[in-house]
Design an enzyme around this catalytic site. Sequence first.
Site, PDB file in Angstrom:
ATOM      1  CG  HIS A  46      70.236  58.538  16.212  1.00 12.52           C
ATOM      2  ND1 HIS A  46      70.288  59.181  15.001  1.00 12.52           N
ATOM      3  CD2 HIS A  46      69.853  59.474  17.118  1.00 12.52           C
ATOM      4  CE1 HIS A  46      69.960  60.460  15.163  1.00 12.52           C
ATOM      5  NE2 HIS A  46      69.693  60.654  16.443  1.00 12.52           N
ATOM      6  CD  GLU A  48      70.536  54.044  12.370  1.00 12.24           C
ATOM      7  OE1 GLU A  48      69.874  54.233  11.333  1.00 12.24           O
ATOM      8  OE2 GLU A  48      70.333  54.688  13.422  1.00 12.24           O
ATOM      9  CB  CYS A  76      70.978  60.777  10.840  1.00  7.32           C
ATOM     10  SG  CYS A  76      72.013  60.358  12.271  1.00  7.32           S
ATOM     11  CB  CYS A  79      73.528  56.711  12.141  1.00  6.17           C
ATOM     12  SG  CYS A  79      72.644  57.040  13.691  1.00  6.17           S
TER      13      CYS A  79
END
Length: 150
Positions: A46, A48, A76, A79
């Site tokens: 992801h 992040e 999420c 993250c």
Amino acid sequence: MKLAIKEARKNFKSLSGGPFGACIVRKGRVIAVSRNTVLKNDATCHAEINAIRIASKKLWAYDLSGCVIYSTTEPCPMCFAAIHWARIKRIFYGTKTADAKIAGFNELNISTAKLASLGKSRVKLTASVLKEECVKLLKDWAAMPGKVFY
């Protein structure tokens, strides 16, 4: 946030991940900018997480105290946990998890605020930063032929 948005837009050409970007800043200096690259066959990539990896490598530290992160969409749970463990003090994000879910992404129905509360995290949250520009990322992705939702 504008750097995170610009980075996320790169996936409209590369299709290496969805319309998500992140930027880590410390003392007014950009440390890392990254985008989602999960479609390169790694579900943990992801925006992040990728930004944290870059920042940690650049600073030679897992502890990113004093840093803030800008994310085009609310992080999420994975993250958020990484942000918490990296000791990043503040998250600025554009759209909410619900917006990504509405756009067609496979999101869990738990907000970052709820995760922070349950985990007694000290990470501060600021929502709706450049929200319209971040919503546009999701809408443009949804309208694009050949896109992938995951």
